[in-house]
Design a protein around this motif. Structure first.
Motif, PDB file in Angstrom:
ATOM      1  N   GLU A   3     -11.853  -2.650  17.093  1.00 27.51           N
ATOM      2  CA  GLU A   3     -13.129  -1.957  16.935  1.00 27.51           C
ATOM      3  C   GLU A   3     -13.185  -1.280  15.564  1.00 27.51           C
ATOM      4  OE1 GLU A   3     -15.521  -2.331  18.823  1.00 27.51           O
ATOM      5  OE2 GLU A   3     -14.758  -2.828  20.821  1.00 27.51           O
ATOM      6  N   GLY A   4     -14.396  -1.017  15.099  1.00 27.51           N
ATOM      7  CA  GLY A   4     -14.571  -0.301  13.843  1.00 27.51           C
ATOM      8  C   GLY A   4     -14.590  -1.215  12.632  1.00 27.51           C
ATOM      9  N   ASP A   5     -14.476  -0.600  11.471  1.00 21.76           N
ATOM     10  CA  ASP A   5     -14.603  -1.319  10.205  1.00 21.76           C
ATOM     11  C   ASP A   5     -13.281  -1.863   9.686  1.00 21.76           C
ATOM     12  OD1 ASP A   5     -17.323  -0.710  10.164  1.00 21.76           O
ATOM     13  OD2 ASP A   5     -16.976   1.195   9.121  1.00 21.76           O
ATOM     14  N   LEU A   6     -12.185  -1.576  10.375  1.00 25.59           N
ATOM     15  CA  LEU A   6     -10.866  -1.903   9.867  1.00 25.59           C
ATOM     16  C   LEU A   6      -9.998  -2.433  11.001  1.00 25.59           C
ATOM     17  CD1 LEU A   6      -8.952   0.327   7.374  1.00 25.59           C
ATOM     18  CD2 LEU A   6      -7.779  -0.411   9.432  1.00 25.59           C
ATOM     19  N   PHE A   7      -9.301  -3.535  10.767  1.00 28.49           N
ATOM     20  CA  PHE A   7      -8.465  -4.141  11.806  1.00 28.49           C
ATOM     21  C   PHE A   7      -7.334  -3.193  12.192  1.00 28.49           C
ATOM     22  CE2 PHE A   7      -4.993  -7.177  13.003  1.00 28.49           C
ATOM     23  CZ  PHE A   7      -5.559  -7.626  14.177  1.00 28.49           C
ATOM     24  N   THR A   8      -6.459  -2.861  11.265  1.00 32.49           N
ATOM     25  CA  THR A   8      -5.463  -1.816  11.500  1.00 32.49           C
ATOM     26  C   THR A   8      -4.827  -1.384  10.192  1.00 32.49           C
ATOM     27  OG1 THR A   8      -3.365  -1.218  12.588  1.00 32.49           O
ATOM     28  CG2 THR A   8      -3.664  -3.522  12.026  1.00 32.49           C
ATOM     29  N   ALA A   9      -4.568  -0.087  10.091  1.00 32.88           N
ATOM     30  CA  ALA A   9      -3.868   0.476   8.946  1.00 32.88           C
ATOM     31  C   ALA A   9      -2.359   0.326   9.082  1.00 32.88           C
ATOM     32  CB  ALA A   9      -4.231   1.946   8.785  1.00 32.88           C
ATOM     33  N   GLY A  10      -1.909  -0.390  10.117  1.00 36.64           N
ATOM     34  CA  GLY A  10      -0.478  -0.561  10.336  1.00 36.64           C
ATOM     35  C   GLY A  10       0.078   0.547  11.202  1.00 36.64           C
ATOM     36  N   ASN A  11       1.321   0.895  10.960  1.00 38.86           N
ATOM     37  CA  ASN A  11       1.948   1.946  11.759  1.00 38.86           C
ATOM     38  C   ASN A  11       1.272   3.296  11.553  1.00 38.86           C
ATOM     39  OD1 ASN A  11       4.162   0.659  13.121  1.00 38.86           O
ATOM     40  ND2 ASN A  11       5.211   0.498  11.162  1.00 38.86           N
ATOM     41  N   ASP A  12       1.146   4.049  12.635  1.00 40.78           N
ATOM     42  CA  ASP A  12       0.793   5.457  12.529  1.00 40.78           C
ATOM     43  C   ASP A  12       2.043   6.156  11.994  1.00 40.78           C
ATOM     44  OD1 ASP A  12       0.765   8.287  13.344  1.00 40.78           O
ATOM     45  OD2 ASP A  12      -1.094   7.791  14.371  1.00 40.78           O
ATOM     46  N   ILE A  13       2.013   6.544  10.719  1.00 41.74           N
ATOM     47  CA  ILE A  13       3.223   7.038  10.067  1.00 41.74           C
ATOM     48  C   ILE A  13       3.765   8.290  10.750  1.00 41.74           C
ATOM     49  CG2 ILE A  13       4.190   7.925   7.910  1.00 41.74           C
ATOM     50  CD1 ILE A  13       3.640   4.954   7.851  1.00 41.74           C
ATOM     51  N   GLY A  14       2.876   9.186  11.180  1.00 38.28           N
ATOM     52  CA  GLY A  14       3.327  10.392  11.865  1.00 38.28           C
ATOM     53  C   GLY A  14       4.041  10.076  13.162  1.00 38.28           C
ATOM     54  N   ASP A  15       3.452   9.192  13.954  1.00 38.26           N
ATOM     55  CA  ASP A  15       4.061   8.781  15.223  1.00 38.26           C
ATOM     56  C   ASP A  15       5.378   8.052  14.965  1.00 38.26           C
ATOM     57  OD1 ASP A  15       3.532   8.131  18.284  1.00 38.26           O
ATOM     58  OD2 ASP A  15       4.165   6.241  17.353  1.00 38.26           O
ATOM     59  N   PHE A  16       5.383   7.190  13.953  1.00 37.42           N
ATOM     60  CA  PHE A  16       6.569   6.415  13.593  1.00 37.42           C
ATOM     61  C   PHE A  16       7.706   7.353  13.187  1.00 37.42           C
ATOM     62  CE2 PHE A  16       9.161   3.951  10.621  1.00 37.42           C
ATOM     63  CZ  PHE A  16       9.300   2.745  11.272  1.00 37.42           C
ATOM     64  N   ALA A  17       7.405   8.338  12.332  1.00 40.17           N
ATOM     65  CA  ALA A  17       8.420   9.273  11.862  1.00 40.17           C
ATOM     66  C   ALA A  17       8.943  10.136  13.002  1.00 40.17           C
ATOM     67  CB  ALA A  17       7.846  10.151  10.750  1.00 40.17           C
ATOM     68  N   ALA A  18       8.053  10.556  13.907  1.00 44.55           N
ATOM     69  CA  ALA A  18       8.476  11.377  15.032  1.00 44.55           C
ATOM     70  C   ALA A  18       9.409  10.610  15.956  1.00 44.55           C
ATOM     71  CB  ALA A  18       7.249  11.867  15.799  1.00 44.55           C
ATOM     72  N   ALA A  52      -9.319 -11.952  15.239  1.00 43.29           N
ATOM     73  CA  ALA A  52     -10.534 -11.640  14.486  1.00 43.29           C
ATOM     74  C   ALA A  52     -10.240 -10.398  13.658  1.00 43.29           C
ATOM     75  CB  ALA A  52     -11.697 -11.384  15.436  1.00 43.29           C
ATOM     76  N   VAL A  53     -10.293 -10.532  12.323  1.00 40.26           N
ATOM     77  CA  VAL A  53      -9.797  -9.486  11.433  1.00 40.26           C
ATOM     78  C   VAL A  53     -10.885  -9.068  10.452  1.00 40.26           C
ATOM     79  CG1 VAL A  53      -7.979  -8.879   9.792  1.00 40.26           C
ATOM     80  CG2 VAL A  53      -7.506 -10.540  11.610  1.00 40.26           C
ATOM     81  N   GLN A  54     -11.110  -7.756  10.366  1.00 39.99           N
ATOM     82  CA  GLN A  54     -12.099  -7.219   9.440  1.00 39.99           C
ATOM     83  C   GLN A  54     -11.487  -6.069   8.645  1.00 39.99           C
ATOM     84  OE1 GLN A  54     -11.971  -6.551  12.628  1.00 39.99           O
ATOM     85  NE2 GLN A  54     -12.620  -4.462  13.074  1.00 39.99           N
ATOM     86  N   GLY A  55     -12.057  -5.799   7.480  1.00 36.93           N
ATOM     87  CA  GLY A  55     -11.612  -4.662   6.684  1.00 36.93           C
ATOM     88  C   GLY A  55     -10.197  -4.855   6.168  1.00 36.93           C
ATOM     89  N   ARG A  56      -9.326  -3.910   6.487  1.00 33.03           N
ATOM     90  CA  ARG A  56      -7.941  -3.973   6.039  1.00 33.03           C
ATOM     91  C   ARG A  56      -7.017  -4.332   7.201  1.00 33.03           C
ATOM     92  NH1 ARG A  56      -6.924  -1.231   1.191  1.00 33.03           N
ATOM     93  NH2 ARG A  56      -4.861  -2.136   1.411  1.00 33.03           N
ATOM     94  N   ALA A  57      -5.997  -5.103   6.887  1.00 33.71           N
ATOM     95  CA  ALA A  57      -4.907  -5.384   7.818  1.00 33.71           C
ATOM     96  C   ALA A  57      -3.627  -5.081   7.062  1.00 33.71           C
ATOM     97  CB  ALA A  57      -4.939  -6.833   8.293  1.00 33.71           C
ATOM     98  N   VAL A  58      -2.969  -3.998   7.426  1.00 35.96           N
ATOM     99  CA  VAL A  58      -1.860  -3.468   6.639  1.00 35.96           C
ATOM    100  C   VAL A  58      -0.544  -3.630   7.388  1.00 35.96           C
ATOM    101  CG1 VAL A  58      -0.937  -1.405   5.491  1.00 35.96           C
ATOM    102  CG2 VAL A  58      -3.413  -1.777   5.589  1.00 35.96           C
ATOM    103  N   GLY A  59       0.512  -3.996   6.674  1.00 41.08           N
ATOM    104  CA  GLY A  59       1.836  -4.072   7.265  1.00 41.08           C
ATOM    105  C   GLY A  59       1.892  -5.040   8.426  1.00 41.08           C
ATOM    106  N   VAL A  60       2.248  -4.517   9.586  1.00 43.26           N
ATOM    107  CA  VAL A  60       2.303  -5.368  10.777  1.00 43.26           C
ATOM    108  C   VAL A  60       0.936  -5.966  11.095  1.00 43.26           C
ATOM    109  CG1 VAL A  60       1.862  -3.496  12.434  1.00 43.26           C
ATOM    110  CG2 VAL A  60       3.229  -5.478  13.137  1.00 43.26           C
ATOM    111  N   GLY A  61      -0.131  -5.327  10.623  1.00 41.84           N
ATOM    112  CA  GLY A  61      -1.463  -5.891  10.795  1.00 41.84           C
ATOM    113  C   GLY A  61      -1.608  -7.229  10.094  1.00 41.84           C
ATOM    114  N   MET A  62      -0.857  -7.409   9.007  1.00 45.04           N
ATOM    115  CA  MET A  62      -0.837  -8.701   8.324  1.00 45.04           C
ATOM    116  C   MET A  62       0.200  -9.628   8.931  1.00 45.04           C
ATOM    117  SD  MET A  62      -0.135  -9.573   4.308  1.00 45.04           S
ATOM    118  CE  MET A  62      -0.149 -11.279   3.739  1.00 45.04           C
TER     119      MET A  62
END
Length: 255
Positions: free
Chosen positions: A56-71, A99-109
């Motif tokens: 959903e939204g304008d972006l497929f995924t920014a990849g990992n949630d860095i805060g969650d990942f670090a925690a 189906a990919v829109q906007g940015r697909a970062v890291g694991v998103g790619m």
């Protein structure tokens, strides 16, 4: 399960929908777990003939949630569900349409390398800036991406964080087609519906023959071991500290 992943099944299609648009669909360990569970279950679910992955939204995924990942890493749990998801999408027996829109970062790619049909919106950019975070590629992408687009292009993506525009992704074999953003969901659903009408046994067998699953699994294990070593390195500590402090990282004093 996760409230940020919608899982819907209808007409032989299992829809896996990233639904965290306010956070750029950044993936948490809970989201990875929900996706992995659905992928694993789909292999033996006779009602599922094809999977459709979208966001959903304008972006497929920014990849990992860095805060969650670090925690998770600080708590000693590590990115367990992330690697479970990677293994699950690589081992999925049924065809996967993305189906990919906007940015697909890291694991998103890198997850797209395990999808059988990839439709991109015209504004899509794919990035995998692992080295910039003092990490290494995952999802067997250290093999699959250079095999698809060539060593030099893949190295630029990994080491320099260079983005792959939609038109290049199509030309280089990373995507099936490009469609206007407004038509993306409909176009992907049409592809999924066509696949759902095919004989599922033949689909599963064909997909299996086209992939060396054992080699991919072995490489994923090697990547995971190196990823863990990199995650514990001084370079990674500097990269994550710089991200949290919103400053450029300084690797100049680290060998």
């Amino acid at each position: 399960m996760s409230e940020h992943v919608r899982i819907e099944k209808a007409g032989g299609i299992l829809n896996l929908v990233l639904d965290r648009p306010d956070k750029k669909n950044a993936l948490t360990q809970a989201m990875y777990g929900a996706l992995a569970e659905a992928l694993e279950a789909s292999n033996e679910d006779r009602e599922v003939r094809v999977l459709l992955l979208r966001a959903e939204g304008d972006l497929f995924t920014a990849g990992n949630d860095i805060g969650d990942f670090a925690a998770a890493n600080a708590g000693g749990a590590g990115p367990g569900n992330a690697f479970r998801f990677i293994k699950a999408i690589a081992a999925a027996r049924k065809p996967i349409v993305a189906a990919v829109q906007g940015r697909a970062v890291g694991v998103g790619m890198t997850m797209l390398l395990h999808c059988d049909q990839v439709l991109l919106a015209e504004d899509t950019k794919l990035t995998a800036p692992f080295v910039g975070l003092a990490l290494v590629p995952e999802a067997a992408s250290s093999l699959l991406l250079p095999a698809r687009i060539g060593h030099q292009r893949a190295f630029a993506v990994f080491a320099l964080g260079e983005a792959v525009e939609a038109r290049d992704a199509l030309a280089w074999g990373l995507a099936t087609r490009i469609v206007p953003a407004a038509d993306l969901r409909r176009a992907a659903e049409e592809v999924a519906q066509r696949l759902a009408q095919q004989p599922v046994g033949a689909l599963v067998a064909t997909k299996s023959l086209m992939r060396d699953g054992e080699a991919i699994a072995r490489l994923m294990d090697e990547e995971r071991e190196e990823f863990a070593r990199r995650l514990a390195s001084p370079e990674a500590r500097e990269a994550f500290a710089a991200f949290a402090e919103k400053r450029p990282p300084d690797f100049s004093r680290l060998g």
